[in-house]
Design an enzyme around this catalytic site. Structure first.
Site, PDB file in Angstrom:
ATOM      1  N   TYR A  63      54.326  32.243  97.309  1.00 40.09           N
ATOM      2  CA  TYR A  63      53.576  31.730  96.150  1.00 40.09           C
ATOM      3  C   TYR A  63      52.718  32.831  95.575  1.00 40.09           C
ATOM      4  O   TYR A  63      51.989  33.496  96.315  1.00 40.09           O
ATOM      5  CB  TYR A  63      52.670  30.577  96.577  1.00 40.09           C
ATOM      6  N   GLU A  65      50.727  32.355  92.364  1.00 42.20           N
ATOM      7  CA  GLU A  65      50.104  31.861  91.132  1.00 42.20           C
ATOM      8  C   GLU A  65      49.085  32.862  90.618  1.00 42.20           C
ATOM      9  O   GLU A  65      48.303  33.412  91.408  1.00 42.20           O
ATOM     10  CB  GLU A  65      49.390  30.528  91.366  1.00 42.20           C
ATOM     11  N   ASP A 214      63.103  33.986  68.378  1.00 41.37           N
ATOM     12  CA  ASP A 214      63.706  33.619  69.664  1.00 41.37           C
ATOM     13  C   ASP A 214      65.003  34.415  69.734  1.00 41.37           C
ATOM     14  O   ASP A 214      66.012  34.039  69.131  1.00 41.37           O
ATOM     15  CB  ASP A 214      63.967  32.109  69.696  1.00 41.37           C
ATOM     16  N   THR A 240      65.615  34.679  76.577  1.00 44.79           N
ATOM     17  CA  THR A 240      66.081  34.512  77.948  1.00 44.79           C
ATOM     18  C   THR A 240      66.487  35.903  78.432  1.00 44.79           C
ATOM     19  O   THR A 240      66.574  36.846  77.645  1.00 44.79           O
ATOM     20  CB  THR A 240      67.306  33.585  78.033  1.00 44.79           C
ATOM     21  N   LYS A 243      71.587  36.250  79.011  1.00 46.75           N
ATOM     22  CA  LYS A 243      72.735  36.161  78.093  1.00 46.75           C
ATOM     23  C   LYS A 243      73.268  37.584  77.843  1.00 46.75           C
ATOM     24  O   LYS A 243      73.769  38.200  78.784  1.00 46.75           O
ATOM     25  CB  LYS A 243      72.314  35.441  76.816  1.00 46.75           C
ATOM     26  N   ARG A 249      68.895  34.422  85.460  1.00 53.64           N
ATOM     27  CA  ARG A 249      68.535  33.278  84.627  1.00 53.64           C
ATOM     28  C   ARG A 249      67.008  33.215  84.510  1.00 53.64           C
ATOM     29  O   ARG A 249      66.321  33.102  85.531  1.00 53.64           O
ATOM     30  CB  ARG A 249      69.058  32.025  85.323  1.00 53.64           C
TER      31      ARG A 249
HETATM   32  N1  DSN Z   1      72.418  26.655  76.240  1.00 51.03           N
HETATM   33  C1  DSN Z   1      72.179  27.928  75.586  1.00 51.03           C
HETATM   34  C2  DSN Z   1      73.350  28.359  74.789  1.00 51.03           C
HETATM   35  O1  DSN Z   1      74.450  28.147  75.249  1.00 51.03           O
HETATM   36  O2  DSN Z   1      73.200  28.925  73.716  1.00 51.03           O
HETATM   37  C3  DSN Z   1      70.965  27.923  74.795  1.00 51.03           C
HETATM   38  O3  DSN Z   1      69.902  27.509  75.568  1.00 51.03           O
END
Ligand code: DSN
Length: 434
Positions: A63, A65, A214, A240, A243, A249
């Site tokens: 932990y 925090e 975003d 994120t 990707k 993730r």
């Molecule tokens: N689920 C993602 C996507 O496939 O674009 C976005 O959060």
């Protein structure tokens, strides 16, 4: 003290296969699925063994925090160093001054940003989910749509216009001047074209909004220099890390504004999260380190080149694409406008047939889609994962041909069987990173 054999049996040094054969087998099956299918979901990728090693490390045990130097628990010295490295590398990679690496996901990063910068009931402006936006950009079933007031800006819907399917920047400006949103969002989950961050900033300044990008989908392209950076134009940037950026993730929020940075830190912890996932933060640090290397620039460039090549291959076979093409890592097949579909094939049909052949995509709504999100008239296809495996333009041409044959055959069994075999052969030639 002597230990009996049952105590020894429970020691955590045993392998997963011996402790939990069921889960072990499922993971093995999934590994095989990934190895022998073409992963073309635009938001997915094959992360590196180094990232996976960090995520699977002992850092999951603790932990932490708080933030580096200001923790609530003892024993965080090494974690402070890990988090500081992740922050430092994120700032270097994206050219900004502040980064919060703790959001567990992109949705959490967005929720924290809303929590930091808006009051309940405030108006913000975004693209709606069915036109390529995101659930967290004001969908009525998400907190962003329930607690705040979204107004959605349009794409160009007129097929006769050369910018058909692009963001309608003049309409964004008009809408923003009418509604005076407190926040203007650019960045999407199914938009195949470049984003003009400078134009968005002009609009934000004119209507007095905070500009949020975003960049979850295009983060790897931005990091690798294959898409313009949202900095210095945007006040706050969320993303994120899994990707196009090819990390674990997770989520990330960045800014150059010290006041916004303070608010974001408070909104992430303690505002909306508890203990950070330190093993994932270590994986993010590794991913940022990998993305800072020259090889990653070449990767990002190839992702875009491959997408252009696949788009050309599909269009030359009469499959229509939203906005008539792509500038980034993804494209949206518009089945309504595709001659071979003859108005009959839905996104659900197409993605299902492709799935049977080992080509993994997702059904996706296209602008002004009249079909439901569970059926849709589109298929979203991306090149990040195949590019990680080493695919180049020649292989993308093969993939375009396979997609064409599967869809034209309407999922006929013999075609599926033949294409499935070709997919396996391609996968053997281009193994996943191990
Ligand atoms: N689920 C993602 C996507 O496939 O674009 C976005 O959060």
């Amino acid at each position: 003290m002597p230990q009996d054999s049952s105590t020894l049996d429970a020691t955590p040094t045993q392998t997963l296969a011996s402790v939990d054969p069921q889960i072990s087998k499922l993971i093995h099956s999934e590994q095989e699925r990934q190895e022998f299918t073409l992963e073309m979901i635009a938001s997915e990728n094959h992360t590196s063994p180094a990232v996976m090693e960090a995520v699977g490390s002992c850092l999951t045990n603790k932990y932490c925090e708080g933030y580096p130097g200001k923790r609530y628990y003892s024993g965080c010295a090494f974690y402070d160093e890990v988090e500081k490295l992740a922050i430092e590398r994120a700032c270097k990679l994206f050219g900004c001054q502040f980064a919060n690496v703790q959001p567990h996901s992109g949705a959490n990063a967005n929720m924290a940003t809303f929590f930091a910068l808006l009051d309940i009931g405030d108006t913000f402006c975004s693209v709606e989910l069915s036109d390529g936006g995101h659930l967290t950009h004001g969908s009525p079933v998400n907190i962003s749509g329930k607690w705040y007031k979204p107004v959605h800006y349009p794409l160009v819907y007129d097929e006769a216009r050369p910018d058909f399917g692009f963001i309608d920047y003049d309409a964004v400006e008009k809408l923003c001047m009418t509604h005076k949103p407190r926040l203007l969002i650019c960045g999407y989950s199914a938009y195949p074209r470049k984003i003009d961050f400078n134009r968005f900033r002009e609009i934000a300044d004119k209507c007095g909004a905070i500009l949020m990008a975003d960049i979850a989908h295009i983060a790897g392209l931005v990091a690798g220099g294959s898409h313009e950076s949202p900095f210095p134009h945007c006040h706050v940037v969320t993303t994120t890390t899994h990707k196009t950026l090819r990390g674990p993730r997770g989520g990330l929020v960045m800014t150059n504004d010290p006041e916004i940075a303070k608010k974001i830190d408070k909104a992430v912890f303690p505002g909306s999260q508890g203990g950070p996932l330190m093993h994932v933060i270590a994986g993010k640090a590794v991913c940022f380190g990998e993305a800072l290397r020259d090889e990653f620039k070449a990767y990002a460039k190839q992702v875009v080149t491959n997408a252009a090549s696949l788009a050309k291959g599909l269009q030359s076979r009469d499959w229509a694409l939203a906005s008539n093409g792509t500038d980034n890592h993804l494209m949206l097949m518009d089945l309504r406008r595709s001659k071979p579909a003859n108005g009959e094939i839905t996104g659900k049909d197409a993605s299902g047939w492709l799935d049977n052949a080992g080509i993994i995509t997702n059904k996706n709504t296209v602008a002004r889609d009249e079909r439901s999100p569970m059926v849709t008239s589109g298929v979203r296809i991306g090149t990040p994962a195949l590019t990680t495996r080493g695919f180049k333009e020649d292989q993308m041409e093969d993939v375009a041909d396979m997609i064409d044959r599967v869809l034209r055959s309407r999922g006929a069994e013999n075609t599926i069987r033949k294409v499935r075999g070709e997919v396996v052969e391609l996968c053997k030639q281009f193994p996943m990173p191990h």
